[in-house]
Write a protein that holds these residues in place. Structure first.
Motif, short mmCIF file in Angstrom:
data_model
loop_
_atom_site.label_atom_id
_atom_site.label_comp_id
_atom_site.label_asym_id
_atom_site.label_seq_id
_atom_site.Cartn_x
_atom_site.Cartn_y
_atom_site.Cartn_z
N LEU A 87 0.85 -1.19 0.00
CA LEU A 87 0.00 0.00 0.00
C LEU A 87 0.88 1.24 0.00
N ASN A 88 0.50 2.25 -0.77
CA ASN A 88 1.24 3.50 -0.69
C ASN A 88 0.79 4.26 0.57
N SER A 89 1.48 5.33 0.90
CA SER A 89 1.22 6.04 2.16
C SER A 89 -0.21 6.57 2.26
N GLU A 90 -0.75 7.02 1.14
CA GLU A 90 -2.13 7.54 1.15
C GLU A 90 -3.11 6.47 1.61
N PHE A 91 -2.93 5.26 1.13
CA PHE A 91 -3.87 4.19 1.47
C PHE A 91 -3.55 3.55 2.82
N MET A 92 -2.33 3.66 3.28
CA MET A 92 -2.03 3.26 4.67
C MET A 92 -2.78 4.17 5.63
N LEU A 129 -8.83 -4.73 6.49
CA LEU A 129 -8.87 -3.33 6.05
C LEU A 129 -7.71 -3.02 5.11
N PHE A 130 -6.57 -3.68 5.30
CA PHE A 130 -5.48 -3.53 4.33
C PHE A 130 -5.93 -4.04 2.96
N ALA A 131 -6.65 -5.15 2.94
CA ALA A 131 -7.16 -5.69 1.67
C ALA A 131 -8.15 -4.71 1.03
N LEU A 132 -9.00 -4.14 1.84
CA LEU A 132 -9.96 -3.14 1.34
C LEU A 132 -9.22 -1.93 0.77
N SER A 133 -8.22 -1.46 1.49
CA SER A 133 -7.43 -0.32 1.01
C SER A 133 -6.71 -0.65 -0.28
N LEU A 134 -6.22 -1.87 -0.41
CA LEU A 134 -5.54 -2.26 -1.65
C LEU A 134 -6.53 -2.27 -2.81
N ALA A 135 -7.75 -2.73 -2.57
CA ALA A 135 -8.77 -2.71 -3.63
C ALA A 135 -9.05 -1.26 -4.06
N LYS A 136 -9.09 -0.37 -3.08
CA LYS A 136 -9.30 1.05 -3.41
C LYS A 136 -8.11 1.60 -4.20
N GLN A 137 -6.90 1.29 -3.73
CA GLN A 137 -5.69 1.78 -4.38
C GLN A 137 -5.60 1.29 -5.83
#
Length: 137
Positions: free
Chosen positions: A36-41, A59-67
């Protein structure tokens, strides 16, 4: 699932913490890790305050899907709810089985048998819906 014409990615931290020890072989099958990049962290930290019933790794998986602007594959009810609130397309077990049947990677007969084994082992799915949809394929 790795025979489908899809790319499956997982956050590197989730892989390290939950998959690497017992399932490292999935990398050889086609699973890819991504950071994940810093924005999505930062987004993950924000979401942890909102979605308290969802694990940090989920939530990391969700953030990766968003990223990555891609759908999220999960069978977790709380993660699915969070993803939908975040406007992320969510796919689950039924979608995965249907894709395998639709693409000819799995017969409907074998899929039905797999569903029966899942149900017998205590897996929770809307079984009537799953079987009805499988019949339509």
């Amino acid at each position: 699932m790795f025979c489908l014409d899809c790319q499956f990615i997982v956050p590197d931290i989730l892989f390290t913490e939950e998959l690497e020890e017992l399932h490292a072989h999935v990398l050889d099958l086609g699973l890819e890790q991504k950071s994940l990049n810093s924005e999505f962290m930062i987004a993950t930290v924000r979401m942890a305050q909102i979605y308290k019933r969802t694990s940090r790794n989920d939530l990391f998986a969700l953030s990766l899907a968003k990223q990555e602007h891609c759908p999220l594959l999960t069978g977790d009810k709380h993660l699915k709810e969070a993803a939908e609130k975040e406007d992320i397309v969510v796919h689950g077990t039924i979608w995965l089985v249907e894709e395998l049947v639709r693409t000819g990677k799995l017969s409907a007969h074998i899929a039905k048998s797999a569903y029966e084994k899942m149900e017998q082992s205590g897996r929770r799915l809307p079984w009537k819906t799953a079987i009805d949809r499988l019949k339509r394929l």
